[in-house]
Design a protein around this motif. Structure first.
Motif, PDB file in Angstrom:
ATOM      1  N   MET A  71      41.842  39.603  30.101  1.00  0.00           N
ATOM      2  CA  MET A  71      43.054  38.979  30.898  1.00  0.00           C
ATOM      3  C   MET A  71      42.323  38.712  32.401  1.00  0.00           C
ATOM      4  SD  MET A  71      47.220  40.104  31.399  1.00  0.00           S
ATOM      5  CE  MET A  71      46.737  41.502  30.116  1.00  0.00           C
ATOM      6  N   THR A  72      41.775  40.074  32.755  1.00  0.00           N
ATOM      7  CA  THR A  72      41.420  39.872  34.298  1.00  0.00           C
ATOM      8  C   THR A  72      40.199  38.707  34.365  1.00  0.00           C
ATOM      9  OG1 THR A  72      41.659  42.458  34.390  1.00  0.00           O
ATOM     10  CG2 THR A  72      40.113  41.194  36.051  1.00  0.00           C
ATOM     11  N   GLN A  73      39.472  38.711  33.332  1.00  0.00           N
ATOM     12  CA  GLN A  73      38.269  37.441  33.413  1.00  0.00           C
ATOM     13  C   GLN A  73      38.866  36.258  33.290  1.00  0.00           C
ATOM     14  OE1 GLN A  73      35.829  37.198  29.685  1.00  0.00           O
ATOM     15  NE2 GLN A  73      34.405  36.546  30.886  1.00  0.00           N
ATOM     16  N   GLY A  74      40.059  35.993  32.563  1.00  0.00           N
ATOM     17  CA  GLY A  74      40.580  34.731  32.589  1.00  0.00           C
ATOM     18  C   GLY A  74      41.317  34.532  33.952  1.00  0.00           C
ATOM     19  N   GLN A  75      41.858  35.514  34.645  1.00  0.00           N
ATOM     20  CA  GLN A  75      42.505  35.244  35.827  1.00  0.00           C
ATOM     21  C   GLN A  75      41.431  34.936  36.905  1.00  0.00           C
ATOM     22  OE1 GLN A  75      44.388  39.043  36.362  1.00  0.00           O
ATOM     23  NE2 GLN A  75      46.398  38.288  35.302  1.00  0.00           N
ATOM     24  N   LEU A  76      40.319  35.679  37.020  1.00  0.00           N
ATOM     25  CA  LEU A  76      39.110  35.422  37.735  1.00  0.00           C
ATOM     26  C   LEU A  76      38.615  33.999  37.617  1.00  0.00           C
ATOM     27  CD1 LEU A  76      37.032  36.320  39.898  1.00  0.00           C
ATOM     28  CD2 LEU A  76      35.708  37.129  38.165  1.00  0.00           C
ATOM     29  N   LEU A  77      38.411  33.522  36.509  1.00  0.00           N
ATOM     30  CA  LEU A  77      37.916  32.068  36.204  1.00  0.00           C
ATOM     31  C   LEU A  77      38.904  31.230  36.481  1.00  0.00           C
ATOM     32  CD1 LEU A  77      35.973  30.101  34.605  1.00  0.00           C
ATOM     33  CD2 LEU A  77      37.318  30.573  32.560  1.00  0.00           C
ATOM     34  N   GLN A  78      40.201  31.379  36.564  1.00  0.00           N
ATOM     35  CA  GLN A  78      41.273  30.478  37.043  1.00  0.00           C
ATOM     36  C   GLN A  78      41.155  30.583  38.749  1.00  0.00           C
ATOM     37  OE1 GLN A  78      43.106  28.591  35.246  1.00  0.00           O
ATOM     38  NE2 GLN A  78      44.202  27.668  36.805  1.00  0.00           N
TER      39      GLN A  78
END
Length: 100
Positions: A71-78
């Motif tokens: 989830m954190t990786q997805g937020q970082l990518l966004q």
């Protein structure tokens, strides 16, 4: 008999071996029984079950941590996409202002 009963309560048997005892004429005079105590094995099995439960709990914690990291990786990518879009928009605006 009290001693025999307490012995039976103390031991956990896995193997029971019975042998006939005969006299020199071949007449049955008794039986010989042998038992093996598996109390140490039961303790090891119990310890193993405890370890298995702890391992399952730890695996569940690690699965949760992996999901949080995804989830954190997805937020970082966004956030990186938004930063790139902001940089691009800023460059486009700068070009428009230069041309004007």
């Amino acid at each position: 008999i009290a001693t025999l009963n307490s012995l039976w309560r103390c031991l956990i048997f896995i193997d029971k071996f019975r042998s006939l005892i005969k006299d020199s004429a071949g007449k049955l005079v008794g039986y010989l029984y042998a038992f093996r105590d598996i109390s140490p094995l039961k303790k090891v099995v119990g310890d193993l079950e405890i370890s298995r439960a702890k391992l399952a709990e730890r695996n569940a914690e690690l699965d949760l941590a992996i999901e949080e990291l995804k989830m954190t990786q997805g937020q970082l990518l966004q956030a990186q996409k938004m930063e790139s879009l902001g940089t691009l928009a800023g460059e486009v605006l700068r070009m428009i202002l230069i041309i004007s």
